[in-house]
Write a protein that holds these residues in place. Structure first.
Motif, PDB file in Angstrom:
ATOM      1  N   ALA A   1      11.529   1.405   3.355  1.00 42.58           N
ATOM      2  CA  ALA A   1      11.415   2.862   3.352  1.00 42.58           C
ATOM      3  C   ALA A   1      10.156   3.295   4.095  1.00 42.58           C
ATOM      4  O   ALA A   1      10.191   4.197   4.927  1.00 42.58           O
ATOM      5  CB  ALA A   1      11.388   3.388   1.917  1.00 42.58           C
TER       6      ALA A   1
ATOM      7  N   GLY B   1      13.773   1.520  -3.664  1.00 42.64           N
ATOM      8  CA  GLY B   1      12.420   1.014  -3.529  1.00 42.64           C
ATOM      9  C   GLY B   1      11.393   2.043  -3.975  1.00 42.64           C
ATOM     10  O   GLY B   1      10.457   1.736  -4.705  1.00 42.64           O
ATOM     11  N   LEU B   2      11.610   3.300  -3.552  1.00 40.93           N
ATOM     12  CA  LEU B   2      10.661   4.364  -3.904  1.00 40.93           C
ATOM     13  C   LEU B   2      10.712   4.657  -5.401  1.00 40.93           C
ATOM     14  O   LEU B   2       9.681   4.853  -6.044  1.00 40.93           O
ATOM     15  CB  LEU B   2      10.978   5.624  -3.097  1.00 40.93           C
TER      16      LEU B   2
ATOM     17  N   TRP C   1      11.518   2.600  -7.709  1.00 45.74           N
ATOM     18  CA  TRP C   1      10.880   1.462  -8.376  1.00 45.74           C
ATOM     19  C   TRP C   1       9.358   1.599  -8.342  1.00 45.74           C
ATOM     20  O   TRP C   1       8.676   1.393  -9.348  1.00 45.74           O
ATOM     21  CB  TRP C   1      11.312   0.169  -7.684  1.00 45.74           C
ATOM     22  N   PHE C   2       8.856   2.005  -7.180  1.00 46.80           N
ATOM     23  CA  PHE C   2       7.408   2.171  -7.024  1.00 46.80           C
ATOM     24  C   PHE C   2       6.867   3.202  -8.021  1.00 46.80           C
ATOM     25  O   PHE C   2       5.893   2.964  -8.732  1.00 46.80           O
ATOM     26  CB  PHE C   2       7.105   2.591  -5.588  1.00 46.80           C
TER      27      PHE C   2
ATOM     28  N   LEU D   1      14.186  -7.318  -4.597  1.00 47.74           N
ATOM     29  CA  LEU D   1      15.046  -6.420  -3.822  1.00 47.74           C
ATOM     30  C   LEU D   1      14.406  -5.041  -3.695  1.00 47.74           C
ATOM     31  O   LEU D   1      14.370  -4.449  -2.611  1.00 47.74           O
ATOM     32  CB  LEU D   1      16.415  -6.309  -4.497  1.00 47.74           C
ATOM     33  N   TRP D   2      13.876  -4.544  -4.798  1.00 48.43           N
ATOM     34  CA  TRP D   2      13.278  -3.198  -4.763  1.00 48.43           C
ATOM     35  C   TRP D   2      12.008  -3.190  -3.927  1.00 48.43           C
ATOM     36  O   TRP D   2      11.720  -2.216  -3.231  1.00 48.43           O
ATOM     37  CB  TRP D   2      12.989  -2.677  -6.175  1.00 48.43           C
ATOM     38  N   ILE D   3      11.247  -4.280  -3.993  1.00 48.16           N
ATOM     39  CA  ILE D   3      10.042  -4.344  -3.152  1.00 48.16           C
ATOM     40  C   ILE D   3      10.451  -4.305  -1.679  1.00 48.16           C
ATOM     41  O   ILE D   3       9.857  -3.592  -0.864  1.00 48.16           O
ATOM     42  CB  ILE D   3       9.228  -5.622  -3.459  1.00 48.16           C
ATOM     43  N   PHE D   4      11.512  -5.029  -1.369  1.00 49.98           N
ATOM     44  CA  PHE D   4      12.021  -5.018  -0.002  1.00 49.98           C
ATOM     45  C   PHE D   4      12.430  -3.591   0.402  1.00 49.98           C
ATOM     46  O   PHE D   4      12.085  -3.107   1.484  1.00 49.98           O
ATOM     47  CB  PHE D   4      13.220  -5.976   0.098  1.00 49.98           C
ATOM     48  N   GLY D   5      13.144  -2.923  -0.485  1.00 48.34           N
ATOM     49  CA  GLY D   5      13.567  -1.540  -0.218  1.00 48.34           C
ATOM     50  C   GLY D   5      12.375  -0.633   0.009  1.00 48.34           C
ATOM     51  O   GLY D   5      12.379   0.202   0.919  1.00 48.34           O
ATOM     52  N   LEU D   6      11.350  -0.828  -0.792  1.00 50.61           N
ATOM     53  CA  LEU D   6      10.146   0.002  -0.664  1.00 50.61           C
ATOM     54  C   LEU D   6       9.493  -0.200   0.699  1.00 50.61           C
ATOM     55  O   LEU D   6       9.173   0.760   1.404  1.00 50.61           O
ATOM     56  CB  LEU D   6       9.158  -0.355  -1.784  1.00 50.61           C
ATOM     57  N   GLY D   7       9.367  -1.478   1.066  1.00 46.06           N
ATOM     58  CA  GLY D   7       8.775  -1.789   2.367  1.00 46.06           C
ATOM     59  C   GLY D   7       9.581  -1.183   3.504  1.00 46.06           C
ATOM     60  O   GLY D   7       9.040  -0.595   4.441  1.00 46.06           O
TER      61      GLY D   7
END
Lengths: 258, 326
Positions: free
Chosen positions: A27, B222-223, B225-226, A19-25
């Motif tokens: 963003a 997301g950020l 987490w990164f 989920l977080w990877i998806f959010g990062l992408g």
């Protein structure tokens, strides 16, 4: 250690990881996406005015409205509001929109903002100080008080003032407007007398403009600072000090009616 | 490989570190919620109204007045100008920049936790992942098994990534659930603006987009987490390099704190932008505040972090596979 527990925690972790990877992408994609698909619209619908309990005071203008030079930080607006609170025992909502160093042309711009208009709409009392920076220009006015320059500046100022009053009346036709006039902070300096003459004329013309509008009252302050001006001035010898602001507040307070 | 990861996950759960982290975050969220609640109250008292437009208008006038002061630095002036224009933009478009509710609290919490709190929590897990095996002597048991060394380390690293994901999730859940008690569980649908571009002096609003808060939050997550992964990896590397956990933690802590201090004063030292610790505030790019050093943007910061991440990972694996264990 329960094997299922480990499995479950791992599964949850994997889910959030994805989920977080998806959010990062998302963003990154969103940040670099070109044209927005949903452009924010400017709204012209003024929303309903809420809480109509107590008095609304709106103050507009320059450093005098802001209270520069007052050690208590209140300025004449704060003093006045305190007085109103005491007299009426009603809650008073103050919106101080004064900006230090503001000239009449800047106030003209400020007053056309939608939100400022909305604030004016709900006001019961409107306080204005303007013109000091037009005339004195941080002391420069003292140098060229005789020149034709002043006449040009004054003409511009008066037309701005007229516009400001029109705008106030357009937004709010029933509130009392108190327009605080200028005093001469340089009265005890060289050419103080000549400067006083210019200020008197300036005030007279301002009062004339005010008189053309209903319920806009010109409040003179020239006489308050005429004797012993230094007792009432802040150390910059330009803005009033705490005592000076008290004087102005008292004068406006004596004019208030409800 | 699966067995190895399972084994590491078991160790992670047995250590109960995640519970400790949840407790720390929980306590902090309660503190912040109370502080926020108090602040809203004082603001209401000062302005005499709940109306957010009045508050924003007042804020704009206050910033304008601060700008007129000659004593503030150029750098600070620029930031104030940008925030002024942004506030005005919100007001002109009739959007509340901070709609009250648990979801807004969550957004603000994430934005402030990204460069310090979350990395610290990640450190709690990452900093002794390898070094504790040395200090307890269990590393021999681990390495005498018939598996390649890099596989052992990889299983540890994957577990770290899982733990980081869980920490970010815990931070999100707790900040929503606990603050919602006071602010109400609402506001996921409220609009928020993003895409402000900062060019030299002014705020460029040509590409501003309207987003629902939940979308914005997912991006923020997301950020966060990164950033957490990068900090976790660096701390993981230190735990491979330095046998003492305390020393590794100290180094990482110093780096993080220096980042917070540097961001406030590096504007004239341009090459500082290649340090990882001044690039941690990724969420600021989404919100549109001025970066600490001119010329920094999201892709720049992310690439800097990626380079540090790759280097740390490489060093960890090389050192771990080559080192003599006795």
């Amino acid at each position: 250690m329960n094997r299922n527990m480990v499995r479950m925690v791992t599964a949850i972790a994997v889910f959030f990881c994805l989920l977080w990877i998806f959010g990062l992408g998302w963003a990154v994609k969103n940040y670099y996406a070109g044209k927005p698909d949903q452009v924010p619209q400017k709204t012209n619908v003024t929303s309903k005015i809420d809480n109509k309990k107590g008095l609304n005071v709106v103050a507009l203008g320059d450093s005098l409205t802001r209270g520069t030079g007052d050690e208590t930080g209140k300025g004449y607006v704060g003093d006045l509001v305190d007085e109103i609170k005491e007299k009426t025992k009603k809650p008073v909502q103050l919106t101080n929109l004064g900006i230090i160093g503001q000239r009449s042309d800047q106030l003209k711009k400020q007053i056309q903002q939608k939100e400022v208009g909305r604030q004016l709409e709900k006001a019961d009392v409107i306080l204005v100080t303007i013109g000091g920076n037009d005339l004195f220009r941080g002391g420069q006015g003292l140098m060229d008080f005789q020149s034709k320059n002043i006449a040009v500046i004054e003409k511009k100022y008066l037309s701005n003032l007229k516009f400001i009053f029109e705008q106030i009346r357009r937004n709010n036709h029933k509130a009392n407007v108190f327009f605080v006039g200028l005093y001469n902070p340089f009265i005890e300096l060289d050419h103080g007398k000549e400067m006083s003459k210019v200020v008197r004329r300036w005030n007279y013309d301002s009062a004339e403009v005010s008189a053309a509008f209903p319920k806009i009252i010109f409040v003179p302050t020239f006489d308050l600072f005429e004797l012993k001006v230094n007792d009432y001035l802040y150390s910059d010898k330009f803005h009033p000090n705490t005592k000076g602001y008290k004087l102005i507040a008292e004068r406006v307070a004596s004019l208030l009616t409800w | 490989m699966n067995k190895l990861i399972q084994n590491e996950m078991m160790k992670l759960i047995a250590k109960k570190r995640l519970v400790v982290i949840a407790l720390i975050i929980g306590v902090l969220v309660i503190l912040f919620t109370y502080a926020q609640y108090k602040e809203i109250q004082t603001q209401r008292e000062r302005l005499g109204t709940d109306d957010w437009r009045t508050a924003v208008q007042q804020n704009i006038v206050d910033i304008t007045n601060r700008l007129s002061s000659s004593r503030i630095s150029e750098e600070w002036k620029k930031q104030l100008k940008i925030s002024l224009q942004q506030q005005q933009y919100y007001l002109d478009h009739d959007i509340n920049p901070a709609e009250p509710g648990a979801s807004t609290f969550m957004r603000i919490f994430l934005e402030n936790a990204i460069d310090m709190l979350i990395p610290l929590m990640v450190m709690v897990i990452a900093s002794d992942l390898v070094s504790s095996e040395y200090s307890q002597g269990t590393v021999k048991l681990l390495l005498t098994r018939p598996v390649k060394r890099w596989k052992v380390l990889l299983s540890k690293y994957i577990t770290l990534c899982f733990a980081v994901s869980l920490i970010v999730a815990i931070a999100g859940f707790l900040s929503y659930i606990l603050s919602g008690v006071v602010f109400g569980y609402k506001g996921f649908g409220t609009p928020i603006l993003t895409g402000f571009n900062i060019s030299d002096e002014a705020l460029n609003t040509a590409n501003v987009k309207l987003l629902s808060l939940w979308k914005f939050l997912l991006m923020d997550f997301g950020l966060v987490w990164f950033v957490a992964i990068v900090v976790g990896t660096l701390s993981f590397m230190l735990s491979v390099l330095i046998r003492s956990t305390a020393a590794g933690m100290g180094v990482m802590l110093a780096a993080l704190i220096s980042g917070a201090i540097l961001s406030n004063m590096v504007s004239s030292w341009e090459s500082a932008k290649y340090l990882f610790m001044v690039n941690l505030r990724l969420t600021d790019y989404m919100k549109g505040t001025a970066p600490p050093i001119e010329g920094m943007n999201l892709s720049f910061s992310m690439s800097v972090l990626l380079v540090w991440w790759a280097a740390a990972l490489l060093v960890s694996f090389i050192v771990f596979t080559k080192r003599d264990v006795y």
